[in-house]
Design a protein around this motif. Structure first.
Motif, PDB file in Angstrom:
ATOM      1  N   GLN A 280       0.831  -1.203   0.000  1.00  0.00           N
ATOM      2  CA  GLN A 280       0.000   0.000   0.000  1.00  0.00           C
ATOM      3  C   GLN A 280       0.864   1.251   0.000  1.00  0.00           C
ATOM      4  OE1 GLN A 280      -2.514  -0.569   3.424  1.00  0.00           O
ATOM      5  NE2 GLN A 280      -3.675  -2.225   2.456  1.00  0.00           N
ATOM      6  N   ALA A 281       1.989   1.189   0.706  1.00  0.00           N
ATOM      7  CA  ALA A 281       2.903   2.333   0.738  1.00  0.00           C
ATOM      8  C   ALA A 281       3.666   2.478  -0.570  1.00  0.00           C
ATOM      9  CB  ALA A 281       3.885   2.181   1.896  1.00  0.00           C
ATOM     10  N   LEU A 282       3.892   1.347  -1.248  1.00  0.00           N
ATOM     11  CA  LEU A 282       4.686   1.325  -2.481  1.00  0.00           C
ATOM     12  C   LEU A 282       3.880   0.622  -3.572  1.00  0.00           C
ATOM     13  CD1 LEU A 282       7.950   0.127  -0.725  1.00  0.00           C
ATOM     14  CD2 LEU A 282       7.568   2.440  -1.623  1.00  0.00           C
ATOM     15  N   PRO A 283       2.936   1.316  -4.184  1.00  0.00           N
ATOM     16  CA  PRO A 283       2.067   0.677  -5.185  1.00  0.00           C
ATOM     17  C   PRO A 283       2.830   0.077  -6.360  1.00  0.00           C
ATOM     18  CG  PRO A 283       1.215   2.830  -4.546  1.00  0.00           C
ATOM     19  CD  PRO A 283       2.581   2.719  -3.956  1.00  0.00           C
ATOM     20  N   GLU A 284       4.042   0.570  -6.603  1.00  0.00           N
ATOM     21  CA  GLU A 284       4.835   0.056  -7.718  1.00  0.00           C
ATOM     22  C   GLU A 284       5.506  -1.274  -7.397  1.00  0.00           C
ATOM     23  OE1 GLU A 284       7.651   2.965  -5.528  1.00  0.00           O
ATOM     24  OE2 GLU A 284       5.506   2.534  -5.705  1.00  0.00           O
TER      25      GLU A 284
END
Length: 209
Positions: free
Chosen positions: A178-182
């Motif tokens: 969620q913090a790093l969608p990539e």
């Protein structure tokens, strides 16, 4: 990024860690508790520095949730406990006075699969929140980091990614993703997730060979 420039940027990132204040977290790179050796924060920072130096050629970054009370709180390294440090030997050192080294179940699973795949030094382990969120009045506990703590930690993750330029970014667990969608999702090994984690890591690492 050239090796010399990368080393300079990594050192700048490391030097920033002891200055961090993120919500109500415990900063293991600055603070000490009753079970810490007097120079524990410096030991933990040195552990992380040596860990990253050994992985200067890493092409994968795997990001978890936050430092845990059985692992990074004492070692300075994500998903890594004092038990792992003893297995690795010099230059890594314990930072606690505890007669028996701390051992983190999730970390044991993580390093187990990395060693099985011959990828221990191919992968840099990090946390979305690199210092320790704990319950109020219970320093030897874990809690879910707040949205604000995650946002503050993400800034550091992004700096690490910019420095390392990994071929693949893995989010270990929902909070990291969620913090790093990539990031590519990998199941967290906790709460009966060991098998799914192993399968996910194996598939991810094979995809970038």
């Amino acid at each position: 990024m050239a090796d010399r420039s990368k080393a300079v940027e990594i050192e700048a990132l490391l030097r920033e860690l002891p200055t961090l204040t993120i919500g109500t977290t415990f900063n293991q790179f600055r603070d000490t508790g009753p079970d810490d050796l007097p120079d524990a924060p410096a030991i933990r920072l040195a552990n992380l520095r040596d860990y990253l130096a050994e992985r200067r050629e890493a092409d994968v970054v795997a990001v978890g949730e936050a430092a845990g009370y059985q692992g990074m709180r004492w070692s300075g390294i994500a998903f890594t406990s004092e038990f792992d440090l003893l297995r690795w030997g010099d230059p890594f050192r314990r930072s606690s006075r505890r007669p028996r080294p701390w051992k983190e179940p999730s970390g044991t699973i993580v390093h187990g699969i990395l060693e099985e795949l011959g990828a221990e030094r191919r992968v840099i382990l990090w946390n979305t929140v690199p210092i320790h969120p704990h319950l109020a009045g219970k320093p030897l506990s874990n809690r879910r980091p707040t949205r604000e703590e995650i946002a503050a930690g993400r800034v550091l993750v992004e700096r690490l990614i910019e420095i390392v330029q990994p071929r693949i970014l893995l989010g270990v667990g929902r909070i990291a993703c969620q913090a790093l969608p990539e990031a590519r999702y990998v199941r967290h090994p906790a709460q009966s997730g060991a098998t799914a984690f192993r399968l996910g890591m194996r598939a991810a690492l094979k995809s970038v060979r």
